[in-house]
Design an enzyme around this catalytic site. Structure first.
Site, short mmCIF file in Angstrom:
data_model
loop_
_atom_site.label_atom_id
_atom_site.label_comp_id
_atom_site.label_asym_id
_atom_site.label_seq_id
_atom_site.Cartn_x
_atom_site.Cartn_y
_atom_site.Cartn_z
N ASP A 68 0.84 -1.20 0.00
CA ASP A 68 0.00 0.00 0.00
C ASP A 68 0.87 1.26 0.00
OD1 ASP A 68 -2.29 1.54 0.11
OD2 ASP A 68 -2.65 1.23 2.25
N HIS B 275 -5.66 6.43 7.93
CA HIS B 275 -4.74 7.36 7.27
C HIS B 275 -4.65 8.64 8.09
CE1 HIS B 275 -4.35 5.60 2.98
NE2 HIS B 275 -4.54 4.64 3.85
N CYS C 267 1.51 11.55 1.51
CA CYS C 267 2.03 12.91 1.37
C CYS C 267 0.86 13.82 1.64
CB CYS C 267 2.57 13.16 -0.02
SG CYS C 267 2.71 14.90 -0.37
#
Lengths: 302, 302
Positions: free
Chosen positions: B16, B209, B240
């Site tokens: 991932d 996340h 990012c």
């Protein structure tokens, strides 16, 4: 597992934040920041510090900032008063609330304020007396509550004893600061359990740094322990994860996002807060330290 | 408020993570990463994906990676198998465990895999049958469980229904993915409460996340709800905060730091994990996405 329905956010960006940014900014930029923050709905803003500009050039002009801000009803504008001279300066500037600072570890106390913890508490006495005389409220900070860069581990009982002394000497609230951001949710829970044995939790605030990315988990743990006041810094001002030592105030936007998701009221408007933070970042020429702000601003531009 | 005593970390960095880094890296670098991770004590590593290298060049050479890694006893080396062809490739490479992917929202399902949720579940059937035949274990992922970039809010009941279908079709575990990182601790708790009504919590994993900085708070909330398996990505690979959309796997080091502080066992060595993450960041020429890694490495250099 009951959480507070309301939380008071103590915005420390203009003081704790800017003090730890390398580049001093103008009085006008500071005034704009403070006014932006009150317009965003923050009801407590730490505006400046009455210290010698020789030692802390970033805090120069705090009296001018106090004179120029648009003071809103219901908003507390506070200043750091590290000694009696600082307190007198704050008083002259019309400040109604000041903060004093103690450390939870002897090593940090010596390094940061050149005296033992006991001596630092003694030094507050004339400040507390003067504050009582002039009707000024005093908030106490304790730094290094979850670890010290010099002494390492800090016993929760030590923090509890200092918190007790600060309250007994007249502080209306004590902010527990994880100055180097090493604490975890487990440490936080244990700390509040121990400090909370003898002190009502409504008198405690949490002040977390995000150096190890743990600040929001620590705030979540604190909320579960009934703490309902948190210090944070818009755009994560004062924090750079690469710098050595005490870096990384948790970003106010990230805390607000967590609280909003938990259905906890703060009275703060996210969009206005994000704009306030991005504006000061533009002034400083730095990347926004709030992940929420970066994500929301990126979404707007998409 | 009882928490699990042990947590299984599912390391998704090599799959991932690397899949979402722009720059493809060599088979040798991938092998080194996987072997570093098993040496650090991770017992579950998602190694690669059997997809066309035309579509996902970052995952090219997954069979070669499986052939070259030093497979350790007790460690699961898994691969993503998005369709039957992928499953057959994985089987040929000797893979003993695969993962399949469904979305919790119709919009994301259409955009990501070009079919409805119901169609995607149907497409898994031949994979599940082949897996049963060959004794391959299948883990199910559900993406967008706390929000979708296309459809917005996602109902926990919808997630619960898909999780039920994945388990009924033969998945031994379902990983609940907050693909865009919008969820908060409050949302997480509600999700697990709803999904957990009909499904034993030992069959659930959390996949968070950090796009909005909430991942560790969400993991803390999940732990309090009894979840004991979490996906994470060493050095936050794949994330990012500036990129649009699905970015920001929570960093394994940051999760480990939280778990260590809570006294929860994982069997993972922090120093070795930090070294593994920094090495792959050097290969990619990127800043380490783990705050814990950055803080620990800065401390070493101080």
């Amino acid at each position: 597992m009951s959480m507070p329905q309301q939380v008071r956010l103590v915005e420390v960006g203009p003081r704790d934040g800017l003090q730890n940014e390398k580049q001093p900014i103008s009085v006008a930029d500071k005034v704009r920041l403070v006014d932006d923050l009150s317009a965003a709905g923050l009801r407590y803003i730490e505006v400046g510090s009455f210290v010698s500009p020789k030692w802390v050039p970033q805090m120069a002009g705090s009296a001018e900032v106090f004179a120029a801000i648009q003071q809103q009803p219901g908003v507390t504008y506070a200043a750091l008063a590290p000694n009696l001279k600082g307190f007198e300066g704050a008083l002259e500037a019309g400040v109604k609330e000041v903060a004093v600072f103690a450390a939870a570890s002897e090593g940090f106390s010596q390094k940061n304020i050149n005296c033992s913890i006991a001596e630092s508490l003694q030094r507050f006495e004339p400040i507390m007396a003067a504050a009582r005389e002039h009707g000024v409220r005093v908030r106490g900070y304790i730094s290094c509550v979850l670890g010290c860069p010099i002494d390492g581990d800090v016993a929760p009982e030590q923090v509890a004893a200092i918190a007790r002394e600060l309250l007994d000497s007249g502080c209306y609230e004590v902010s527990l600061g994880d100055t180097i951001g090493v604490g975890t949710a487990g440490d936080t829970r244990r700390l509040i359990e121990v400090v909370g044995r003898d002190i009502d939790r409504s008198l405690l605030a949490g002040h977390f740094h995000d150096t190890y990315g743990q600040a929001l988990a620590n705030i979540h743990a604190s909320l579960l322990e009934g703490v309902a006041v948190f210090d944070s810094s818009v755009a994560g001002l004062g924090g750079c994860p690469y710098a050595k030592g005490a870096t990384g105030n948790v970003a106010s936007e990230d805390v607000l996002y967590l609280l909003n998701g938990l259905g906890i009221e703060t009275g703060v408007d996210m969009a206005a807060l994000v704009q306030a933070g991005q504006h000061i970042c533009n002034v400083l020429g730095k990347t926004n330290g709030s992940r929420v702000a970066r994500a929301l601003l990126a979404r707007e531009q998409a």
